[in-house]
Design a protein around this motif. Structure first.
Motif, PDB file in Angstrom:
ATOM      1  N   VAL A 102     -38.364  19.546  35.364  1.00 16.31           N
ATOM      2  CA  VAL A 102     -38.453  20.446  36.509  1.00 16.31           C
ATOM      3  C   VAL A 102     -39.089  19.691  37.667  1.00 16.31           C
ATOM      4  O   VAL A 102     -40.156  19.087  37.511  1.00 16.31           O
ATOM      5  CB  VAL A 102     -39.281  21.701  36.176  1.00 16.31           C
ATOM      6  CG1 VAL A 102     -39.431  22.589  37.411  1.00 16.31           C
ATOM      7  CG2 VAL A 102     -38.633  22.493  35.045  1.00 16.31           C
ATOM      8  N   LYS A 125     -34.532  22.567  38.306  1.00 18.23           N
ATOM      9  CA  LYS A 125     -34.447  21.987  36.974  1.00 18.23           C
ATOM     10  C   LYS A 125     -33.262  21.048  36.925  1.00 18.23           C
ATOM     11  O   LYS A 125     -32.157  21.399  37.345  1.00 18.23           O
ATOM     12  CB  LYS A 125     -34.284  23.092  35.925  1.00 18.23           C
ATOM     13  CG  LYS A 125     -34.349  22.562  34.494  1.00 18.23           C
ATOM     14  CD  LYS A 125     -34.341  23.685  33.470  1.00 18.23           C
ATOM     15  CE  LYS A 125     -34.448  23.128  32.056  1.00 18.23           C
ATOM     16  NZ  LYS A 125     -34.469  24.194  31.033  1.00 18.23           N
ATOM     17  N   ASP A 199     -45.069  27.149  38.165  1.00 23.80           N
ATOM     18  CA  ASP A 199     -44.701  28.345  37.409  1.00 23.80           C
ATOM     19  C   ASP A 199     -44.602  29.555  38.335  1.00 23.80           C
ATOM     20  O   ASP A 199     -43.712  30.396  38.172  1.00 23.80           O
ATOM     21  CB  ASP A 199     -45.725  28.604  36.307  1.00 23.80           C
ATOM     22  CG  ASP A 199     -45.301  29.729  35.380  1.00 23.80           C
ATOM     23  OD1 ASP A 199     -44.209  29.630  34.798  1.00 23.80           O
ATOM     24  OD2 ASP A 199     -46.049  30.712  35.251  1.00 23.80           O
ATOM     25  N   ARG A 202     -41.336  29.339  40.178  1.00 26.54           N
ATOM     26  CA  ARG A 202     -40.216  29.687  39.302  1.00 26.54           C
ATOM     27  C   ARG A 202     -40.067  31.198  39.149  1.00 26.54           C
ATOM     28  O   ARG A 202     -38.957  31.722  39.054  1.00 26.54           O
ATOM     29  CB  ARG A 202     -40.391  29.030  37.934  1.00 26.54           C
ATOM     30  CG  ARG A 202     -39.238  29.308  36.981  1.00 26.54           C
ATOM     31  CD  ARG A 202     -39.297  28.500  35.700  1.00 26.54           C
ATOM     32  NE  ARG A 202     -40.567  28.640  35.017  1.00 26.54           N
ATOM     33  CZ  ARG A 202     -41.477  27.669  34.943  1.00 26.54           C
ATOM     34  NH1 ARG A 202     -41.255  26.486  35.483  1.00 26.54           N
ATOM     35  NH2 ARG A 202     -42.612  27.856  34.303  1.00 26.54           N
ATOM     36  N   LYS A 207     -37.188  31.412  44.431  1.00 20.10           N
ATOM     37  CA  LYS A 207     -37.493  30.107  43.829  1.00 20.10           C
ATOM     38  C   LYS A 207     -38.162  29.165  44.836  1.00 20.10           C
ATOM     39  O   LYS A 207     -37.926  27.965  44.857  1.00 20.10           O
ATOM     40  CB  LYS A 207     -36.223  29.458  43.258  1.00 20.10           C
ATOM     41  CG  LYS A 207     -35.633  30.226  42.104  1.00 20.10           C
ATOM     42  CD  LYS A 207     -36.576  30.233  40.919  1.00 20.10           C
ATOM     43  CE  LYS A 207     -35.960  30.922  39.700  1.00 20.10           C
ATOM     44  NZ  LYS A 207     -35.865  32.384  39.847  1.00 20.10           N
TER      45      LYS A 207
END
Length: 222
Positions: A102, A125, A199, A202, A207
């Motif tokens: 990632v 990713k 995180d 994500r 995003k």
């Protein structure tokens, strides 16, 4: 805008560049959707009912939008054009997985007509990352790929922003190192210090995570 010039290895890029593959796949799907929506429009008009005409208008608008995406995407997916037009940005590996890594990148999401830059953390990713060690904190110089998903531009920020590694365009380690050196240490350190935010990025719907310009260091700040 900071650009980075290098000779793109097209054979290598066609084999590993995931953004180009994604954009071409999107173009093919959009053309298919335009055909289906066009057929649906014709069928609804053939029914010759008042409610059918209302649906036909919606189907027709969808067909036009899908056709625009299908015709526009191949022009945008030129490997050389993506690297030539993209701004050089820093990205670091935030996580590693058996299926890939990632990337956490720092990108200005403001459009050219905006009065001030608007920096955000974005993630992507990736399955393969030649020329780099797959470890957290690895510095991955990239270019920003910014797009809008509608024919008409709306607002002062790009709707979709992603990072495309320089390593997807060349096998030359010296080129990757030159790109890495062209990015300031302040930017690299900003990303490294915020790896824990990957995180949170994500989990966001877009995003990406907009950064407070007043809390950015050096020339990046307000």
């Amino acid at each position: 805008m900071r650009r980075f010039e290098f000779a793109v290895n097209r054979e290598h890029a066609r084999a590993v560049n995931e953004i180009v593959a994604d954009m071409r796949r999107l173009g093919a799907l959009a053309i298919g959707a335009a055909v289906l929506l066009g057929l649906g429009t014709g069928y609804l008009i053939w029914l010759n009912h008042p409610w059918a005409y209302l649906l036909a208008v919606a189907f027709a608008l969808g067909a036009v939008t899908a056709l625009w995406v299908g015709l526009w995407t191949p022009r945008r997916s030129s490997i050389d054009k993506l690297y030539a037009d993209g701004e050089l940005v820093p990205a670091v590996i935030s996580e590693t997985h058996p299926s890939g890594v990632v990337l956490l990148a720092l990108v200005d999401v403001a459009k050219p007509e905006a009065t001030d830059p608007r920096y955000a953390l974005v993630i992507r990713k990736v399955r393969d990352l030649p020329g780099h060690q797959k470890r957290a904190g690895e510095r991955v110089p990239s270019v920003a790929v910014r797009t809008d998903r509608a024919p008409r531009q709306v607002g002062e920020r790009w709707q979709s922003v992603s990072a495309m590694p320089i390593a997807w365009g060349t096998r030359d380690d010296a080129v990757i190192e030159r790109a890495r050196a062209a990015i300031s240490e302040v930017e690299w350190r900003l990303l490294t210090d915020n790896l824990a935010l990957a995180d949170k990025v994500r989990r966001s719907s877009a995003k990406r995570l907009l950064l407070d310009p007043h809390q950015l260091p050096g020339d990046l700040g307000a």
